[in-house]
Design an enzyme around this catalytic site. Sequence first.
Site, PDB file in Angstrom:
ATOM      1  N   TYR A  33       0.881  -0.960  -0.154  1.00  0.00           N
ATOM      2  CA  TYR A  33      -0.036  -0.179  -0.372  1.00  0.00           C
ATOM      3  C   TYR A  33       0.987   0.881  -0.301  1.00  0.00           C
ATOM      4  O   TYR A  33       1.670   1.488  -0.084  1.00  0.00           O
ATOM      5  CB  TYR A  33      -1.183   0.076   1.658  1.00  0.00           C
ATOM      6  CG  TYR A  33      -0.522   0.560   2.563  1.00  0.00           C
ATOM      7  CD1 TYR A  33       0.481  -0.828   3.383  1.00  0.00           C
ATOM      8  CD2 TYR A  33      -0.918   1.607   2.931  1.00  0.00           C
ATOM      9  CE1 TYR A  33       1.236  -0.505   4.028  1.00  0.00           C
ATOM     10  CE2 TYR A  33      -0.197   1.675   4.730  1.00  0.00           C
ATOM     11  CZ  TYR A  33       0.613   0.924   5.446  1.00  0.00           C
ATOM     12  OH  TYR A  33       1.918   1.483   6.138  1.00  0.00           O
ATOM     13  N   LYS A 149       6.662  -1.754   1.396  1.00  0.00           N
ATOM     14  CA  LYS A 149       5.546  -1.304   2.294  1.00  0.00           C
ATOM     15  C   LYS A 149       4.177  -1.772   2.375  1.00  0.00           C
ATOM     16  O   LYS A 149       3.079  -1.970   1.381  1.00  0.00           O
ATOM     17  CB  LYS A 149       4.866  -0.367   1.823  1.00  0.00           C
ATOM     18  CG  LYS A 149       4.054   0.852   2.893  1.00  0.00           C
ATOM     19  CD  LYS A 149       3.550   2.005   2.362  1.00  0.00           C
ATOM     20  CE  LYS A 149       3.143   3.806   3.406  1.00  0.00           C
ATOM     21  NZ  LYS A 149       3.528   3.131   4.228  1.00  0.00           N
ATOM     22  N   GLU A 182      12.080   2.607  14.705  1.00  0.00           N
ATOM     23  CA  GLU A 182      11.131   3.697  13.513  1.00  0.00           C
ATOM     24  C   GLU A 182       9.524   3.421  14.708  1.00  0.00           C
ATOM     25  O   GLU A 182       9.760   2.309  15.513  1.00  0.00           O
ATOM     26  CB  GLU A 182      10.753   3.390  12.223  1.00  0.00           C
ATOM     27  CG  GLU A 182       9.718   2.050  12.483  1.00  0.00           C
ATOM     28  CD  GLU A 182       9.528   2.132  10.413  1.00  0.00           C
ATOM     29  OE1 GLU A 182       9.655   2.633  10.066  1.00  0.00           O
ATOM     30  OE2 GLU A 182      10.046   1.147  10.437  1.00  0.00           O
ATOM     31  N   LEU A 207      10.727   1.178   7.344  1.00  0.00           N
ATOM     32  CA  LEU A 207      10.367   2.018   5.945  1.00  0.00           C
ATOM     33  C   LEU A 207      11.318   3.217   5.652  1.00  0.00           C
ATOM     34  O   LEU A 207      11.571   4.374   6.445  1.00  0.00           O
ATOM     35  CB  LEU A 207       8.705   1.686   6.150  1.00  0.00           C
ATOM     36  CG  LEU A 207       8.559   2.503   5.097  1.00  0.00           C
ATOM     37  CD1 LEU A 207       7.958   1.485   3.989  1.00  0.00           C
ATOM     38  CD2 LEU A 207       7.018   3.500   5.440  1.00  0.00           C
TER      39      LEU A 207
HETATM   40  N1  PMP Z   1       7.578   3.625   9.378  1.00  0.00           N
HETATM   41  C1  PMP Z   1       6.444   3.260   8.964  1.00  0.00           C
HETATM   42  C2  PMP Z   1       6.299   1.409   9.953  1.00  0.00           C
HETATM   43  C3  PMP Z   1       4.834   3.784   8.316  1.00  0.00           C
HETATM   44  O1  PMP Z   1       3.380   3.053   8.806  1.00  0.00           O
HETATM   45  C4  PMP Z   1       4.683   5.088   7.833  1.00  0.00           C
HETATM   46  C5  PMP Z   1       3.862   5.444   7.892  1.00  0.00           C
HETATM   47  N2  PMP Z   1       3.416   4.430   6.345  1.00  0.00           N
HETATM   48  C6  PMP Z   1       6.372   6.101   8.202  1.00  0.00           C
HETATM   49  C7  PMP Z   1       7.552   4.973   8.900  1.00  0.00           C
HETATM   50  C8  PMP Z   1       6.634   6.968   7.411  1.00  0.00           C
HETATM   51  O2  PMP Z   1       6.126   6.979   5.935  1.00  0.00           O
HETATM   52  P1  PMP Z   1       6.023   8.881   5.274  1.00  0.00           P
HETATM   53  O3  PMP Z   1       7.127   9.029   5.463  1.00  0.00           O
HETATM   54  O4  PMP Z   1       6.484   8.163   3.488  1.00  0.00           O
HETATM   55  O5  PMP Z   1       4.032   8.692   5.041  1.00  0.00           O
END
Ligand code: PMP
Length: 285
Positions: A33, A149, A182, A207
């Site tokens: 996603y 993701k 994270e 991620l």
């Molecule tokens: N880490 C994780 C586990 C996440 O789910 C997200 C948000 N989808 C992020 C980091 C942040 O990513 P982004 O800045 O691309 O939304």
Amino acid sequence: MSRIAYVNGRYLPRAQAKVSVEDRGYQFADGVYEVCEVRGGCLIDERRHMARLDLSLNELRIARPMSPAALSIVLWETVRRNRVRDGIVYLQITRGVARRDFAFPPADTKASVVVTARSNDLAHLEQLADEGIAVITVPDIRWQRVDIKSVALLPNVLAKQAARDQGAREAWLVDAQGRVTEGASSNAWIVSRDGKLITHPLGRDILAGVTRSVVVNVLKAQGLAFEERAFSVDEAYAAREAFVTSASQTVLPVVSIDGRPVGNGAPGLIAAALRRDYHRHAEVA
Ligand code: PMP
């Protein structure tokens, strides 16, 4: 909530927007996603989100169901049909519908595509940013490819609920060495006592957040002291500032970790400045 959803070629009212019980997303969480911010009716950083989508699809060997140009039209059209000015657009692609079998389905099985969009309560988000959020720490029990993701988010769901149960908004995930990887749905940052910005390096254990990459570019452009390295929970407790980044919330200051105030317990100046300037650096299509 999304009023209109795109499902495999059709825009449908929510009540009619359905996927098969045999969809591999439902059966195995066999899908990926993206969540992209919408601001002023425009997608923010669409190019970076689409690049990460390609990475996720390639790693899982899910064939792209439509061209990038066609997908872009669907994303924008879903935003338009839901009249979202400020909010998010959600895209999910799964390995499609097939008789339940763990191994990949026949090669001609077409990937499923769902897109929804919804508005954010901007006033509420601004209030959160003004007040700052509480985070808790929990063990990182996820698999070893969280750079993909994937929609398999059960550890993130449990971590987020643990945060909720303790009156916090986010959970920071901690590896076996006691270091923060994270957040459950965000990247984690601290500002050390000597003013260095620190966030976990890219790799298979976090991620690659799009918001993280925009912030990294800002720090490099402004020549701010910045380190991509893992930081421990103790370092986080001792930090001058902390914040999280994600597409749906951009930069959000963290004012407490496991109930201990960060710095003086108020949102930090660096986080506030990064939040204020964020959209000057992000890409608007
Ligand atoms: N880490 C994780 C586990 C996440 O789910 C997200 C948000 N989808 C992020 C980091 C942040 O990513 P982004 O800045 O691309 O939304």
